[in-house]
Design an enzyme around this catalytic site. Structure first.
Site, PDB file in Angstrom:
ATOM      1  N   LYS B  84       0.979  -1.144  -0.039  1.00 37.86           N
ATOM      2  CA  LYS B  84       0.174   0.125  -0.078  1.00 37.86           C
ATOM      3  C   LYS B  84       0.914   1.260   0.063  1.00 37.86           C
ATOM      4  O   LYS B  84       1.760   1.160   0.767  1.00 37.86           O
ATOM      5  CB  LYS B  84      -0.880  -0.031   1.301  1.00 37.86           C
ATOM      6  CG  LYS B  84      -1.862   0.974   1.407  1.00 37.86           C
ATOM      7  CD  LYS B  84      -2.767   0.725   2.672  1.00 37.86           C
ATOM      8  CE  LYS B  84      -3.794   1.885   2.882  1.00 37.86           C
ATOM      9  NZ  LYS B  84      -4.567   1.390   4.135  1.00 37.86           N
ATOM     10  N   SER B 162      -9.442   1.283   3.257  1.00 39.99           N
ATOM     11  CA  SER B 162      -8.631   1.984   2.321  1.00 39.99           C
ATOM     12  C   SER B 162      -7.489   1.435   1.679  1.00 39.99           C
ATOM     13  O   SER B 162      -6.946   1.937   0.883  1.00 39.99           O
ATOM     14  CB  SER B 162      -8.233   3.360   3.353  1.00 39.99           C
ATOM     15  OG  SER B 162      -7.165   2.583   4.147  1.00 39.99           O
ATOM     16  N   SER B 186      -9.718  -1.233   7.282  1.00 41.68           N
ATOM     17  CA  SER B 186      -9.041  -1.174   6.022  1.00 41.68           C
ATOM     18  C   SER B 186      -8.448  -2.200   5.345  1.00 41.68           C
ATOM     19  O   SER B 186      -7.820  -2.065   4.378  1.00 41.68           O
ATOM     20  CB  SER B 186      -8.136   0.246   6.198  1.00 41.68           C
ATOM     21  OG  SER B 186      -8.874   1.551   6.150  1.00 41.68           O
TER      22      SER B 186
END
Lengths: 70, 474
Positions: B84, B162, B186
């Protein structure tokens, strides 16, 4: 009290002028940004009310080192 | 030149490692194939923040030299992964998914990246995310520098956030595993929506050095993979003490599959409503079947209720106070106005108004939450629930409103995500079927530092099911 026409005219003109002086203009219409921020603040306040409604003995301290109970 | 067949892209870590050692292909060939695929397909899901092809191929050559000398390091050696874009990679942009940080470059790798580099895993790219990990309370899937994360199962649906890019990339076979992060959902949400297996470790188990902070109290880093075992193999490498991270528990993780308790010795707490209470017959059948698989393993099931706290409000208040402090300069400078999502901008700005007493009260109530959940888990080892109580929403829908799809049952353990995040407990999300053609999952929440137990139950579930092996239409 007697006011002369000239004095009255000066007062009326001054009063009209005051309304258009810089800094004293009517407030601008709210923008979308202002509305969103107001909504966010309202939501924060409402959330705070929910948290404050939880009964909490005085002796309870914040979870100090953020560590989970193992 | 080896022929890299499609099944390679959907292999687990162990399967791929075995094929590398058997010299079916070299690490360079494998890395090139994955990088080609990543560069070609990731943009179709808005999953790519950055390709790291050159670095990846250089690392792959090192691995090939080692494998030629039979110098094996562990199961992650030569395995391609993505991270990420919240994790620093030295010399390359780390954007945090946000336009104001598009040119941000750090001089050092995040600790988890360093650890995976030592394990000789191959980082092939940075993966997209919701801007600033969604801390301001975003309303749209498009709250990202790279646009909305698209779900490989249906590109009109959101991949979740996210950790949007990690969810899409693992599901679409663009990487073998990915690193994600979770403050409140997330890792679990994109794992559930994309049909991948995600592990949120115990708070403090994995170092956060070099990762964007959103909430010091709540942030955790974890793997998103093709299987529960893969999650354990990655956690084995990334967990461990770090004196630079004040939240570090000082503990490590060793994956020990052979020291599992027998199922009859494990009690799983659950709510019948979560599995039998769905009005929609498809949802009832899917979640019901998942429960039956668990029962059939011989685990002891016990009905439980979560202690009564306003978990969402508590988490929101803590997050608001901490994110407001972390991003204070960013907000006051006006840079916040460059973010993509108007609700997120407003949310972050409002965080500067959180009264200290509200924040501290939420942290004090958190002590009560931890105590109460600890009490609950004296009677059960694990809590079981659906990971998410809805299917992936349409990208075009506002995230503030529930979209079309099965209506979740009343009662149940639907507050599990904020509750377990507040308590710092680990969770494993396991794909368990499809509703309206979209993946859904169950979540296992464990006692602190009991990741081995979660993975053991996950392994047992995944031996009996194949949801985690399904591939999206490509």
């Amino acid at each position: 009290m007697k006011v002369s026409r000239r004095a009255l005219a000066r007062t009326l003109i001054a009063g009209a002028a005051v309304a258009t002086l810089p800094g004293q203009a009517p407030p601008a219409a709210s923008t979308d940004t202002d509305v969103a921020l107001a909504q966010a603040r309202t939501q924060l306040r409402n959330t705070g009310l929910i948290v404050r409604a939880v009964p909490l003995p005085m002796s309870v301290e914040p979870a100090a080192r953020f560590a989970p109970r193992a | 030149m080896a022929n890299i067949t499609n099944d390679v892209f959907f292999a687990t870590i162990s399967e791929l490692a075995a094929r590398l050692r058997a010299k079916e292909f070299s690490c360079v060939e494998l890395t090139r194939a994955f990088t080609d695929r990543f560069e070609k397909l990731a943009p179709q899901y808005n999953a790519m923040a950055l390709s790291l092809r050159k670095e990846a191929l250089s690392q792959a050559k090192d691995v090939d030299r080692e494998l030629k000398r039979d110098r094996t390091r562990g199961p992650l050696q030569g395995i391609p992964y993505g991270a990420k874009d919240l994790f620093a990679v030295a010399g390359y942009p780390t954007t945090w998914g946000a336009r104001p940080y598009a040119a941000q470059v750090f001089k050092e790798d995040a600790r988890v990246i360093q650890k995976l580099t030592s394990a000789k895993a191959i980082l092939i790219g940075k993966l997209s995310m919701i801007e600033l990990a969604g801390g301001g309370n975003y309303s749209s899937a498009a709250a990202s520098l790279t646009g909305p994360g698209l779900n490989p199962w249906d590109r009109e649906r959101w991949s979740g956030g996210s950790s949007s890019g990690p969810g899409s990339a693992v599901a679409a076979g663009l990487v073998t595993f990915a690193l994600g992060s979770e403050t409140s959902g997330s890792i679990l949400t994109p794992s559930a929506f994309c049909g991948v297996t995600g592990l949120r470790p115990t708070y403090g188990l994995v170092s956060r050095t070099g990762a964007m902070a959103l909430s010091w109290t709540l942030d955790k880093i974890g793997p998103m993979c093709r299987s529960a075992e893969d999650c354990a193999l990655v956690l084995h490498e990334i967990a461990g003490a770090d004196t630079q991270d004040q939240s570090s528990s000082g503990r490590g993780f060793n994956y020990t599959p052979r020291f599992q308790r027998k199922p009859a010795e494990i009690t799983i707490g659950y709510s019948k409503a979560d599995f039998e209470g769905w009005e929609d017959p498809g949802a009832r059948a899917t979640f019901g079947a998942a429960l039956e698989v668990i029962k059939a393993q011989g685990f002891v099931l016990k009905e439980v209720k979560l202690p009564d706290f306003p978990y969402g409000a508590l988490l929101s208040t803590i997050l608001a106070g901490e994110a407001g402090s972390i991003f204070e300069e960013f907000i006051r400078s006006g840079q916040v106005d460059q973010l993509a999502d108007a609700q997120q901008i407003a949310g972050l700005k409002s965080y500067l108004d959180v009264p200290a007493t509200d924040y501290l009260r939420a942290m004090r109530v958190r002590s009560l939450v931890q105590e109460a959940i600890h009490e609950l888990m004296l009677d059960v080892h694990v809590l079981l629930s659906p990971t998410r109580y809805e299917i992936a929403p349409r990208v075009s829908d506002s995230l503030d409103r529930r979209g079309p799809g099965p209506i979740p049952p009343a009662g149940g353990l639907s507050s599990m995500i904020p509750a377990a995040n507040l308590a710092g407990l680990p969770a494993l999300s396991l794909p368990c079927g499809f509703i309206e053609g979209l993946p859904v999952a169950i979540s296992l929440v464990g006692r602190a530092f009991y990741e081995n137990q979660l993975v053991g139950i996950g392994n047992a579930f995944q031996k009996q099911t194949d949801w985690h092996r399904r591939k999206p239409p490509m």
